[in-house]
Scaffold this motif. Structure first.
Motif, short mmCIF file in Angstrom:
data_model
loop_
_atom_site.label_atom_id
_atom_site.label_comp_id
_atom_site.label_asym_id
_atom_site.label_seq_id
_atom_site.Cartn_x
_atom_site.Cartn_y
_atom_site.Cartn_z
N HIS A 143 14.74 -44.02 90.30
CA HIS A 143 15.00 -42.43 90.05
C HIS A 143 14.41 -42.31 88.81
CE1 HIS A 143 18.40 -42.71 87.50
NE2 HIS A 143 18.93 -43.45 88.11
N LEU A 144 14.18 -40.95 88.44
CA LEU A 144 13.96 -40.37 87.33
C LEU A 144 15.16 -39.52 86.51
CD1 LEU A 144 10.41 -39.31 87.93
CD2 LEU A 144 10.90 -41.02 86.44
N GLY A 145 16.22 -39.63 87.10
CA GLY A 145 17.43 -38.99 86.59
C GLY A 145 18.07 -37.99 87.72
N ASP A 146 18.92 -37.04 87.27
CA ASP A 146 19.54 -36.41 88.20
C ASP A 146 19.02 -35.19 88.65
OD1 ASP A 146 21.87 -38.00 87.70
OD2 ASP A 146 22.66 -36.75 86.14
N ARG A 147 18.05 -34.81 88.20
CA ARG A 147 17.24 -33.50 88.82
C ARG A 147 16.25 -34.00 89.96
NH1 ARG A 147 17.39 -29.71 84.84
NH2 ARG A 147 18.03 -30.54 82.72
N ILE A 148 16.16 -33.02 90.92
CA ILE A 148 15.03 -33.24 92.04
C ILE A 148 13.98 -32.80 91.79
CG2 ILE A 148 15.03 -33.07 94.39
CD1 ILE A 148 17.13 -35.26 93.85
N LEU A 149 12.89 -33.31 91.80
CA LEU A 149 11.44 -32.73 91.21
C LEU A 149 10.64 -32.54 92.51
CD1 LEU A 149 11.07 -34.79 88.30
CD2 LEU A 149 12.01 -32.34 88.17
N LYS A 150 9.67 -31.57 92.32
CA LYS A 150 8.68 -31.40 93.46
C LYS A 150 7.76 -32.68 93.33
CE LYS A 150 8.54 -26.50 94.03
NZ LYS A 150 8.90 -26.43 95.51
N VAL A 151 7.29 -32.90 94.59
CA VAL A 151 6.18 -34.03 94.72
C VAL A 151 5.10 -34.00 93.76
CG1 VAL A 151 4.48 -35.05 96.22
CG2 VAL A 151 6.60 -34.49 97.06
N GLU A 152 4.47 -32.59 93.46
CA GLU A 152 3.28 -32.73 92.38
C GLU A 152 3.83 -32.91 91.25
OE1 GLU A 152 1.76 -28.30 92.24
OE2 GLU A 152 3.75 -27.94 93.41
N THR A 153 4.95 -32.77 90.83
CA THR A 153 5.56 -33.09 89.22
C THR A 153 5.95 -34.79 89.37
OG1 THR A 153 6.61 -30.80 89.29
CG2 THR A 153 7.32 -32.57 87.70
N VAL A 154 6.74 -35.09 90.39
CA VAL A 154 7.26 -36.41 90.41
C VAL A 154 5.64 -37.58 90.38
CG1 VAL A 154 8.15 -38.30 91.95
CG2 VAL A 154 9.26 -35.98 91.92
N VAL A 155 4.72 -37.20 91.11
CA VAL A 155 3.68 -37.95 91.29
C VAL A 155 3.19 -38.30 89.56
CG1 VAL A 155 1.39 -38.62 92.08
CG2 VAL A 155 3.29 -37.70 93.55
N PRO A 156 2.84 -37.39 88.92
CA PRO A 156 2.16 -37.79 87.65
C PRO A 156 3.08 -38.18 86.85
CG PRO A 156 1.90 -35.37 88.17
CD PRO A 156 2.53 -35.93 89.34
N THR A 157 4.30 -38.02 86.69
CA THR A 157 5.46 -38.41 85.73
C THR A 157 5.75 -39.81 86.11
OG1 THR A 157 6.57 -36.09 85.93
CG2 THR A 157 7.88 -38.16 85.32
N LEU A 158 5.70 -40.19 87.47
CA LEU A 158 5.72 -41.54 87.64
C LEU A 158 4.56 -42.38 87.36
CD1 LEU A 158 7.77 -41.53 90.96
CD2 LEU A 158 8.74 -42.47 89.02
#
Length: 238
Positions: free
Chosen positions: A214-229
């Motif tokens: 996981h990246l923390g408690d916040r639930i992010l949109k796919v378009e945000t999660v992908v580049p962040t990961l």
């Protein structure tokens, strides 16, 4: 457009490349390049270099050099549950720009069936999106993109061969560990739909050897999660 990509069908001869209408329009109207100026160019799946722009009327570039290697890809296979068509386009642009060369679009219980009927998934449209991503990143190596509309056969029959010798990560924020940083090994990363993987799917990923992160408690949109990961797992320059 930071590089003009051409394929062998655009070659007039060994020195001359004919621009597509999209490329010609962009160079003329957006970049506003003048005839005689030098422009970065690259052969699709080949070397990069420079050419001489011959002007809007000619709609062509004379090759000056093609002796540079494209950027090094990141050693990751991305398995992505099919998002909404507009989000898919943005996500593929980001993924391609960041250097992912193996992409699998897979079904999930929470993916709307209508998404699989979208014209965005037509081969020609997907290839155009991938090429735009390469043009943004000054890259020439086209990613491999597979569509897998059946989840269970994919996870049971194809994943075991795909993950050999690789670290397996499942982006799922429940009962998960903090996502690792700066991997040095190859990996497979599976990212679910907006509503997340269901229990059956999580169990299947677990059986295949995937660790939940996981990246923390916040639930992010796919378009945000992908580049962040991707930026977290393989920071630029490593």
């Amino acid at each position: 457009m930071n590089i003009v990509l051409f394929d062998n069908e655009q070659r007039v001869n060994d020195e001359l490349v004919r621009l597509t209408s999209r490329q010609s329009k962009h160079i003329h109207e957006v970049i506003k390049m003048q005839a005689g100026e030098r422009i970065r160019m690259g052969l699709l799946n080949g070397k990069m270099g420079y050419g001489e722009y011959l002007g809007h009327e000619a709609a062509a570039i004379r090759i000056l050099s093609l002796n540079q290697d494209p950027p090094k890809p990141i050693p990751l296979t991305l398995v992505l549950a099919l998002p909404r068509p507009n989000m898919l386009k943005r996500t593929l642009l980001n993924v391609t720009s960041m250097g992912v060369k193996d992409i699998v679009i897979v079904n999930s219980a929470k993916v709307e069936k209508s998404y699989w009927q979208s014209p965005v998934l037509a081969y020609e449209n997907l290839q155009e999106i991938l090429r735009e991503g390469l043009e943004q990143a000054k890259d020439t190596l086209l990613p491999s993109l597979q569509l897998m509309p059946r989840f269970k056969p994919f996870v049971e029959d194809m994943i075991p061969q795909m993950v050999v010798g690789k670290r397996c990560l499942l982006a799922h924020p429940y009962n998960a560990n903090v996502c690792p940083v700066a991997l040095t090994e190859s990996s497979v990363l599976a990212i679910g739909p907006e509503g997340g993987w269901n229990e059956f799917e999580v169990d299947k990923w677990s059986e295949a050897g995937f660790d939940q992160v996981h990246l923390g408690d916040r639930i992010l949109k796919v378009e945000t999660v992908v580049p962040t990961l991707l930026a977290r797992l393989y920071p630029a320059g490593l």
